[in-house]
Design a protein around this motif. Structure first.
Motif, PDB file in Angstrom:
ATOM      1  N   THR A  28     -21.639   5.597  -5.127  1.00  0.00           N
ATOM      2  CA  THR A  28     -20.727   6.726  -5.280  1.00  0.00           C
ATOM      3  C   THR A  28     -19.424   6.390  -4.574  1.00  0.00           C
ATOM      4  N   PRO A  29     -18.318   6.328  -5.298  1.00  0.00           N
ATOM      5  CA  PRO A  29     -17.035   5.941  -4.677  1.00  0.00           C
ATOM      6  C   PRO A  29     -16.696   6.839  -3.494  1.00  0.00           C
ATOM      7  N   VAL A  30     -16.171   6.221  -2.437  1.00  0.00           N
ATOM      8  CA  VAL A  30     -15.727   6.951  -1.259  1.00  0.00           C
ATOM      9  C   VAL A  30     -14.294   6.522  -0.949  1.00  0.00           C
ATOM     10  N   TYR A  31     -13.623   7.339  -0.164  1.00  0.00           N
ATOM     11  CA  TYR A  31     -12.253   7.002   0.206  1.00  0.00           C
ATOM     12  C   TYR A  31     -12.272   5.866   1.230  1.00  0.00           C
ATOM     13  N   ALA A  32     -11.483   4.854   0.984  1.00  0.00           N
ATOM     14  CA  ALA A  32     -11.320   3.753   1.930  1.00  0.00           C
ATOM     15  C   ALA A  32      -9.840   3.598   2.234  1.00  0.00           C
ATOM     16  N   GLU A  33      -9.531   3.340   3.481  1.00  0.00           N
ATOM     17  CA  GLU A  33      -8.143   3.164   3.891  1.00  0.00           C
ATOM     18  C   GLU A  33      -7.501   2.064   3.045  1.00  0.00           C
ATOM     19  N   PRO A  34      -6.352   2.323   2.414  1.00  0.00           N
ATOM     20  CA  PRO A  34      -5.752   1.325   1.513  1.00  0.00           C
ATOM     21  C   PRO A  34      -5.290   0.079   2.259  1.00  0.00           C
ATOM     22  N   THR A  35      -5.238  -1.007   1.532  1.00  0.00           N
ATOM     23  CA  THR A  35      -4.778  -2.276   2.093  1.00  0.00           C
ATOM     24  C   THR A  35      -3.282  -2.208   2.358  1.00  0.00           C
ATOM     25  N   SER A  36      -2.852  -2.722   3.497  1.00  0.00           N
ATOM     26  CA  SER A  36      -1.431  -2.675   3.859  1.00  0.00           C
ATOM     27  C   SER A  36      -0.631  -3.663   3.022  1.00  0.00           C
ATOM     28  N   TRP A  37       0.679  -3.388   2.931  1.00  0.00           N
ATOM     29  CA  TRP A  37       1.560  -4.288   2.185  1.00  0.00           C
ATOM     30  C   TRP A  37       1.622  -5.661   2.845  1.00  0.00           C
ATOM     31  N   ARG A  38       1.526  -5.697   4.172  1.00  0.00           N
ATOM     32  CA  ARG A  38       1.560  -6.980   4.874  1.00  0.00           C
ATOM     33  C   ARG A  38       0.362  -7.841   4.484  1.00  0.00           C
ATOM     34  N   THR A  39      -0.809  -7.220   4.426  1.00  0.00           N
ATOM     35  CA  THR A  39      -2.016  -7.960   4.037  1.00  0.00           C
ATOM     36  C   THR A  39      -1.917  -8.426   2.592  1.00  0.00           C
ATOM     37  N   LEU A  40      -1.390  -7.559   1.715  1.00  0.00           N
ATOM     38  CA  LEU A  40      -1.211  -7.961   0.309  1.00  0.00           C
ATOM     39  C   LEU A  40      -0.265  -9.145   0.195  1.00  0.00           C
ATOM     40  N   GLY A  41       0.803  -9.127   0.999  1.00  0.00           N
ATOM     41  CA  GLY A  41       1.742 -10.246   0.982  1.00  0.00           C
ATOM     42  C   GLY A  41       1.089 -11.537   1.443  1.00  0.00           C
ATOM     43  N   CYS A  42       0.235 -11.443   2.452  1.00  0.00           N
ATOM     44  CA  CYS A  42      -0.465 -12.630   2.939  1.00  0.00           C
ATOM     45  C   CYS A  42      -1.426 -13.171   1.888  1.00  0.00           C
ATOM     46  N   ARG A  43      -2.051 -12.270   1.132  1.00  0.00           N
ATOM     47  CA  ARG A  43      -2.957 -12.730   0.075  1.00  0.00           C
ATOM     48  C   ARG A  43      -2.199 -13.462  -1.022  1.00  0.00           C
ATOM     49  N   VAL A  44      -1.034 -12.963  -1.350  1.00  0.00           N
ATOM     50  CA  VAL A  44      -0.186 -13.655  -2.328  1.00  0.00           C
ATOM     51  C   VAL A  44       0.194 -15.032  -1.787  1.00  0.00           C
ATOM     52  N   ALA A  45       0.530 -15.093  -0.481  1.00  0.00           N
ATOM     53  CA  ALA A  45       0.948 -16.350   0.136  1.00  0.00           C
ATOM     54  C   ALA A  45      -0.177 -17.371   0.195  1.00  0.00           C
ATOM     55  N   VAL A  46      -1.426 -16.921   0.147  1.00  0.00           N
ATOM     56  CA  VAL A  46      -2.558 -17.837   0.186  1.00  0.00           C
ATOM     57  C   VAL A  46      -2.990 -18.253  -1.218  1.00  0.00           C
ATOM     58  N   PHE A  47      -3.151 -17.297  -2.120  1.00  0.00           N
ATOM     59  CA  PHE A  47      -3.744 -17.592  -3.418  1.00  0.00           C
ATOM     60  C   PHE A  47      -2.743 -18.188  -4.420  1.00  0.00           C
ATOM     61  N   VAL A  48      -1.498 -17.727  -4.403  1.00  0.00           N
ATOM     62  CA  VAL A  48      -0.524 -18.235  -5.378  1.00  0.00           C
ATOM     63  C   VAL A  48      -0.238 -19.724  -5.171  1.00  0.00           C
ATOM     64  N   PRO A  49       0.065 -20.195  -3.945  1.00  0.00           N
ATOM     65  CA  PRO A  49       0.261 -21.646  -3.773  1.00  0.00           C
ATOM     66  C   PRO A  49      -0.973 -22.455  -4.150  1.00  0.00           C
ATOM     67  N   ALA A  50      -2.163 -21.909  -3.874  1.00  0.00           N
ATOM     68  CA  ALA A  50      -3.387 -22.629  -4.230  1.00  0.00           C
ATOM     69  C   ALA A  50      -3.505 -22.789  -5.746  1.00  0.00           C
ATOM     70  N   VAL A  51      -3.172 -21.736  -6.473  1.00  0.00           N
ATOM     71  CA  VAL A  51      -3.216 -21.797  -7.942  1.00  0.00           C
ATOM     72  C   VAL A  51      -2.178 -22.780  -8.468  1.00  0.00           C
ATOM     73  N   ILE A  52      -0.992 -22.752  -7.896  1.00  0.00           N
ATOM     74  CA  ILE A  52       0.088 -23.628  -8.374  1.00  0.00           C
ATOM     75  C   ILE A  52      -0.245 -25.097  -8.129  1.00  0.00           C
ATOM     76  N   THR A  53      -0.666 -25.430  -6.900  1.00  0.00           N
ATOM     77  CA  THR A  53      -0.964 -26.833  -6.601  1.00  0.00           C
ATOM     78  C   THR A  53      -2.156 -27.341  -7.402  1.00  0.00           C
ATOM     79  N   THR A  54      -3.156 -26.501  -7.603  1.00  0.00           N
ATOM     80  CA  THR A  54      -4.303 -26.908  -8.412  1.00  0.00           C
ATOM     81  C   THR A  54      -3.883 -27.146  -9.863  1.00  0.00           C
ATOM     82  N   SER A  55      -3.031 -26.278 -10.382  1.00  0.00           N
ATOM     83  CA  SER A  55      -2.540 -26.440 -11.755  1.00  0.00           C
ATOM     84  C   SER A  55      -1.747 -27.719 -11.907  1.00  0.00           C
ATOM     85  N   LEU A  56      -0.905 -28.032 -10.916  1.00  0.00           N
ATOM     86  CA  LEU A  56      -0.110 -29.262 -10.989  1.00  0.00           C
ATOM     87  C   LEU A  56      -1.011 -30.497 -10.962  1.00  0.00           C
ATOM     88  N   LEU A  57      -2.030 -30.468 -10.120  1.00  0.00           N
ATOM     89  CA  LEU A  57      -2.935 -31.612 -10.051  1.00  0.00           C
ATOM     90  C   LEU A  57      -3.698 -31.781 -11.360  1.00  0.00           C
TER      91      LEU A  57
END
Length: 640
Positions: A28-57
């Motif tokens: 049953t869905p419950v309310y969870a504190e939303p993810t902060s913009w800072r954390t979202l930015g860090c996730r972009v900074a981790v996953f996007v470069p990984a996708v790009i470098t893997t694609s280039l290789l």
């Protein structure tokens, strides 16, 4: 049959807490504190470069192999390379994030450590046939350290034994009674031994929750070898008290007390490179972090309400216990709306490492079995996507070894080739082997160099971080010692990597066919094994190494695989020296060894004193402990 009165003889009045079993297929869905913009930015900074470098290789590999079209084997090779490199890229991205945070190039909010409430905290120590001197010696050090600190929080020790050996159980009880006699004023300790090991460690914790959990607001779960300073325990409790939405907060245990070559290698790597990965991980996981099973604090009622583990279906439709329960418990807490945080900046949390390669691999077999289960658990309803990723990442940590083994096998099957490429081309005269387009050795060299560079990038970042951080090099014993230690760790990690690849491949195979890993106490001291045991344990690596040597001698296996061949063929001697004790701190010495903290020095003394239980009468040992406790309080050395 152990009577209930005997079980609870050294426990407080029961205070039951309900712990319902969770349904992984309903939520049953419950309310969870939303993810902060800072954390979202860090996730972009981790996953996007990984996708790009893997694609280039992958693009480079496709261009390298695509002349005349791609065969099925070539596409398999590209897929395997992409799978391995994607995880390498994530590893590098996380370390880079930690590197930026370390030098304040990436802003991070300070940890809230001003408690809003006072918490009653249970310090839980589940034990299973462990050395009583280690368990109760560490507890004595922690208790006396807590007595020196001013805090409004209340702490009580609980020793939750699952020991089956009666002789060890008797030693536990003697050590407990002695500890309780000499606890600081106002400190309480309790001991319970279960008559049946129902559900192993997770069942041990659940048993405590359902019998005595309501007595405490929080529980700080320790392992048998865990050691925490009073400042670390209070900081974790403060952080939980300051955040009413936090269900669990994990510290980063540093490795300590490693005396063997393998133990030192793990310690040095953790102190030099591991902290960057930890910082990066804490930034991008945010409130969807993970639980490592120990050295973490959690809200007692929250854990009881939503972390009761069900059994899951295994092979042949048999129900089985979730073995790597900690990751699943963290996911269930987050599913219920509680935040799960990782705070590596809280120092003073310690654990020990396996002393040898065999001990490490035996522990890995147990962990691998549980992590393979997560491939089924990760599809449970209502889980956060980051919680699912933690489970996938844990499984991939083991699955990458058979993937690397498959790549190695393909390279061996393809042969040496005219250009001495690490991947050569099949003979056109044999219809079973497609003719691959001829490429220069330069292409293959730069591609492999790029992959190897990515593998050691976190190590290089750790080296740079230590070198330019004021005072960091001196803590490792100076420039020359640090340089020698860095090179020693690099060489030993390269030598042991192929052996770990084979052993983890074996662990995955055992898990997939349902071979149960035995639940046995971890070897924490000598790490020494007989020649017969070493030969049996490393027979596969030795045979593979000899096969590679023969292939190279016949000219059908590339010389690029020479480092792997050397490691495999030397598996037995490498495993034997992994448990050898290193004297002094010139090689892979760490700050924690060169200048031990007060809690480590205190624990070392108390453990030595509790070892006298095997040689002295209880009254004699009690007098020795009483005298030593007074000297510890005065910070005076204890004579032998």
């Amino acid at each position: 049959m152990i009577e209930l009165a005997t079980i609870e003889a050294h426990m407080p009045t029961p205070a039951p807490l309900a712990m319902p079993q969770q349904d992984l297929q309903r939520h049953t869905p419950v309310y969870a504190e939303p993810t902060s913009w800072r954390t979202l930015g860090c996730r972009v900074a981790v996953f996007v470069p990984a996708v790009i470098t893997t694609s280039l290789l992958l693009s480079a590999f496709v261009e390298w192999l695509s002349g005349g079209g791609l065969t099925a084997l070539e596409m398999l090779l590209i897929g395997l390379v992409g799978l391995t490199f994607a995880w390498i890229s994530l590893y590098v991205s996380s370390a880079t994030l930690g590197f930026l945070a370390h030098f304040k190039l990436l802003h991070r909010n300070p940890v809230a450590l001003q408690p809003q409430t006072e918490l009653s905290t249970a310090l839980l120590m589940p034990i299973y046939a462990e050395d009583p001197a280690m368990v109760f010696g560490n507890a004595a050090a922690m208790a006396h350290d807590l007595a020196t600190q001013k805090t409004a929080h209340q702490f009580e020790f609980y020793f939750l034994s699952d020991t089956r050996d009666q002789a060890i159980a008797d030693q536990e009880l003697r050590a407990f009674e002695l500890l309780r006699t000499h606890l600081p004023k106002g400190m309480s300790a309790w001991y319970r031994r279960r008559p049946h090991n129902i559900d192993k460690k997770s069942g041990n914790i659940a048993d405590w929750l359902t019998r005595w959990g309501a007595r405490h607001d929080a529980m700080l779960v320790l392992d048998a070898d865990s050691l925490m300073s009073a400042s670390a325990m209070i900081a974790l409790t403060n952080a939980l008290a300051a955040d009413p939405n936090a269900g669990l907060i994990q510290s980063q245990p540093a490795l300590y007390a490693g005396q063997s070559l393998f133990g030192r290698m793990q310690q040095f790597a953790g102190d030099t490179y591991g902290f960057l990965l930890a910082k990066g991980l804490s930034l991008w996981t945010g409130k969807e972090s993970n639980f490592w099973g120990h050295n973490a604090i959690m809200r007692t009622r929250a854990f009881a309400d939503c972390a009761g583990l069900p059994k899951i279906r295994g092979l042949r439709s048999r129900t089985s216990l979730i073995l790597s329960h900690d990751i699943v418990e963290a996911a269930l807490l987050r599913r219920a709306g509680w935040s799960v945080r990782f705070l590596p900046e809280i120092k003073g949390s310690f654990e020990e490492a396996p002393p040898s390669l065999i001990d490490f691999c035996l522990r890995d077999r147990r962990w691998c079995m549980g992590n393979m289960q997560h491939l089924r658990v990760m599809w449970a309803r209502g889980l956060h996507w980051v919680s699912r990723f933690h489970m996938l990442n844990g499984a991939m940590g083991y699955l990458l070894s058979p993937v690397w083994f498959a790549l190695l096998t393909i390279w061996i099957l393809l042969g040496r080739g005219e250009d001495a490429n690490p991947i050569s081309y099949f003979s056109a005269q044999n219809p079973l082997y497609p003719h691959w387009p001829q490429q220069s050795m330069v292409n293959s060299f730069w591609l492999l160099l790029f992959m190897y560079a990515m593998l050691i990038t976190p190590k290089v970042m750790g080296l740079i971080t230590t070198a330019i951080t004021p005072g960091a090099i001196s803590k490792f014993g100076g420039v020359s010692r640090f340089a020698l230690s860095f090179l020693s760790e690099l060489v030993t990690s390269v030598l042991y990597a192929p052996l770990l690849m084979i052993q983890q491949t074996i662990a995955v195979a055992r898990a997939l066919v349902g071979v149960q890993a035995k639940w046995e106490p971890q070897q924490r001291k000598s790490g020494r094994y007989s020649s017969v045991t070493l030969l049996k344990f490393h027979a596969l690596e030795t045979v593979l190494g000899m096969s590679l040597a023969v292939g190279m001698g016949l000219g059908i296996v590339s010389l690029w695989l020479l480092p792997i061949m050397v490691s495999l063929i030397c598996a037995v001697p490498l495993s034997a020296i992994s448990g050898l004790r290193l004297h002094g701190h010139a090689i892979m010495g760490t700050p924690g060894e060169l200048a031990p903290s007060e809690i480590i020095k205190s624990a070392t003394l108390w453990r030595t004193l509790f070892e006298d239980l095997h040689q002295n009468t209880p009254s004699t040992t009690a007098r020795a402990v009483r005298r030593s406790a007074a000297k510890i309080a005065l910070k005076q050395p204890v004579s032998s």
